[in-house]
Motif scaffolding. Sequence first.
Motif, PDB file in Angstrom:
ATOM      1  N   SER A  12      14.081   3.729  70.980  1.00  0.00           N
ATOM      2  CA  SER A  12      12.917   2.895  71.256  1.00  0.00           C
ATOM      3  C   SER A  12      11.946   3.600  72.200  1.00  0.00           C
ATOM      4  O   SER A  12      10.733   3.432  72.078  1.00  0.00           O
ATOM      5  CB  SER A  12      13.350   1.539  71.816  1.00  0.00           C
ATOM      6  OG  SER A  12      13.985   1.710  73.047  1.00  0.00           O
ATOM      7  N   ILE A  46      11.455   0.634  63.698  1.00  0.00           N
ATOM      8  CA  ILE A  46      11.336   2.041  63.322  1.00  0.00           C
ATOM      9  C   ILE A  46      12.345   2.883  64.102  1.00  0.00           C
ATOM     10  O   ILE A  46      13.002   3.758  63.561  1.00  0.00           O
ATOM     11  CB  ILE A  46       9.897   2.555  63.569  1.00  0.00           C
ATOM     12  CG1 ILE A  46       8.929   1.828  62.651  1.00  0.00           C
ATOM     13  CG2 ILE A  46       9.821   4.055  63.336  1.00  0.00           C
ATOM     14  CD1 ILE A  46       7.476   2.065  62.981  1.00  0.00           C
ATOM     15  N   GLY A  47      12.479   2.588  65.385  1.00  0.00           N
ATOM     16  CA  GLY A  47      13.384   3.364  66.225  1.00  0.00           C
ATOM     17  C   GLY A  47      14.847   3.089  65.907  1.00  0.00           C
ATOM     18  O   GLY A  47      15.703   3.930  66.150  1.00  0.00           O
ATOM     19  N   THR A 102      10.216   6.443  70.019  1.00  0.00           N
ATOM     20  CA  THR A 102       9.352   5.823  69.010  1.00  0.00           C
ATOM     21  C   THR A 102       8.144   5.167  69.662  1.00  0.00           C
ATOM     22  O   THR A 102       7.039   5.232  69.138  1.00  0.00           O
ATOM     23  CB  THR A 102      10.126   4.761  68.206  1.00  0.00           C
ATOM     24  OG1 THR A 102      11.435   5.249  67.953  1.00  0.00           O
ATOM     25  CG2 THR A 102       9.441   4.462  66.909  1.00  0.00           C
ATOM     26  N   VAL A 132       7.965  -1.197  66.380  1.00  0.00           N
ATOM     27  CA  VAL A 132       8.474  -0.011  67.069  1.00  0.00           C
ATOM     28  C   VAL A 132      10.000  -0.053  67.118  1.00  0.00           C
ATOM     29  O   VAL A 132      10.681   0.932  66.826  1.00  0.00           O
ATOM     30  CB  VAL A 132       7.892   0.082  68.500  1.00  0.00           C
ATOM     31  CG1 VAL A 132       8.590   1.173  69.288  1.00  0.00           C
ATOM     32  CG2 VAL A 132       6.402   0.330  68.455  1.00  0.00           C
TER      33      VAL A 132
END
Lengths: 409, 294
Positions: free
Chosen positions: B249, B240-241, B252, B237
């Motif tokens: 964060s 990706i964020g 995401t 996570v």
Amino acid sequence: MTPTRRSLLTATVGATLMPALPRLGRAQAANTIRIGVLNDQSGAYRDISGPYGIECTRQAVQEFGNKGFAVEVIAADHQNKPDVGANIARQWYDQGVDLILDVPTSSVGLAVNNVAREKNKAYINTGSATSDLTGAQCGPTTVHWMYDTYMLAKSTGGAMVKAGGDSWFFITADYAFGHALERDTTAFVRAAGGKVNGSVKYPFPATSDFSSFLVQAQASRAKVIGLANAGADTVNSIKQAAEFGITRRGVKLAALLMFLPDVHAIGLQTAQGLVLTESFYWGLNDRTRAVTERLRPRLKDVKPNMASIANYSCTLHFLKAVADMGVAAAKASGTEIVNRMKAMPCDDDAFGPGTIRADGRKLCPSYLFEVKSPAESKAPWDYYKLLQTTPAEEAFRPLNEGGCPLVRS
Amino acid sequence: MDDIFGIPAPLLFGQLLLGLINGAFYAMMSLGLAVIFGLLNIINFTHGAQFMMGAFAAWMLLEWAGLNYWWALLLVPIIIGFTGVVLERLMISRLYKLDHLYGLLLTFGLGLIIEGVFRNQFGSSGLPYRIPPELQGAWDLGFMFLPIYRGWVVIAALVLCLATWLLIEKTRLGAYLRAATENAPLVQAFGVNVPRMVTLTYGFGVALAAIGGVLAAPIYSVNPQMGTNLIIVVFAVVVIGGMGSILGSIITGFGLGIVEGLTKVFYPEASATVIFVIMAIVLLARPAGLFGRA
């Protein structure tokens, strides 16, 4: 070089770790029988056997006493990984281990089964549930002890269908064990005229939230949700089913594999009324209470369950067979020692009298229990009341239906 | 009953909501990681163990001190946050001048040790922790049956995330923090005690993980492995964020919770993998993450 603080620290840590390393390098005594307990010591199935299973093995060795040969018990953690388990098994057998036992997690259990057959060494599985160990995958060096997926499916599944639970939805751990348990239970549900509304296979062991699957199960309108999983997954499923009020609205949960420590972890408040199958319960009769009492110095506050105490039972039987045929002959061939075990009747305090079939299946009765309510429980670990007993001859899959090549020959 | 992609609409809504609940945990955990990484440049692999310690601390307060859930919610972040402060002072602070890898190794090792100690002490099958009486029961939403406790988790997580975001983006303290992230020596030259701020930031990140643990205790099995299952997903996570992005964060975390929830309906076997597939795609297309600055 003058010793620095760091080098001193390294040396200290190193020295502390030394005794923990396996001492397999020593000259092998021809008069020593070596038993390797291979199980999960650090993951989800640790409490079912793990360190307790090792202690139960040691207890059996102690009770067996000195019959003219020495017995050494070693142990290792297979981390629930088939490759790790198979590697340790290969190494152990090559280094003179005569028997590997325990081995929970069906994928690991099947991997070790192949190694044992290849090396012609004895292997008693007590931890894995898959009924394939005595079916298509059966081997001349393998014995499967106190339970399997067929026996669980017949006892718990059969009882649920009889009680009116004729439509099912499965929540299944996506590996060998979950698949076998779902398959065997489905067969019983269908045979009794019930139907299966659907199933989900979830990734093992990376799942801790089951609410999504429980809601899907509820949406399928099935009367019974079959939990084809074990350990922490079963605990989480039951906790979350209670949270979502699923059982309060008339849907029944079938915990197809549940051990005493799982009930302990959930607590009676949430677990009460669940129906489950084990082949041993410490409070079942005078003999089971006696062996539990003898184990108390080793297990402390924890009571044995069918998995940990199976190590005790099978070690005793194995050592009796060794004494019967002689150490040299026992060490020479896994097939021979297993054949001798099959020829001798078993009897011990944990499972009572029993036999081992040609396909390696050890026969013992299975018991259907109901978890007590907090009010009914009078002492710590006083969790089960007996609902029904299936005699040893009927508890397991009939010999000719498993497809074991050993039976045909 | 309307079907969407062959799934009855009520079931789909239910799954979206459940995904949001799991997303709340992802958001809370990745937020703590993002705050720590932003200022300390430490990839805190102990985070999962600290989440687990939070849940165990709640159990200990209840069993040993008789303090209920609400006390735990207040005290556990302080206690576990304090252990974080001690950890930062004794060990992590020695690594700031070294490569990221050393911080990662240290925190990863610490996580394993803490997990091992708890396993030795409490076993692996877990301990019972009940939902507080005030939050028992459920709402019937028509399309599904929502336990009050799960609703509470989402609200608590949203409030915490929002408060953290406000603290960092809108207050003077937050401005110091952001400035120290950009150029620590300069901020120190202005008379701000940067080392202390760094220590407290780590403690704060750990406290967030501990609150997550308390919130999780009644619904998941309180066992030593509970953090390990979560932490890998949470790292995905964060990646990706965008490493260190606060808002990234949070969004995401919730978003991936929903994606995971939907996967559990359409193809449950892949529900543990889908987040990593997304991570791979994001890393190929935007290596700095969705909200990160390259």
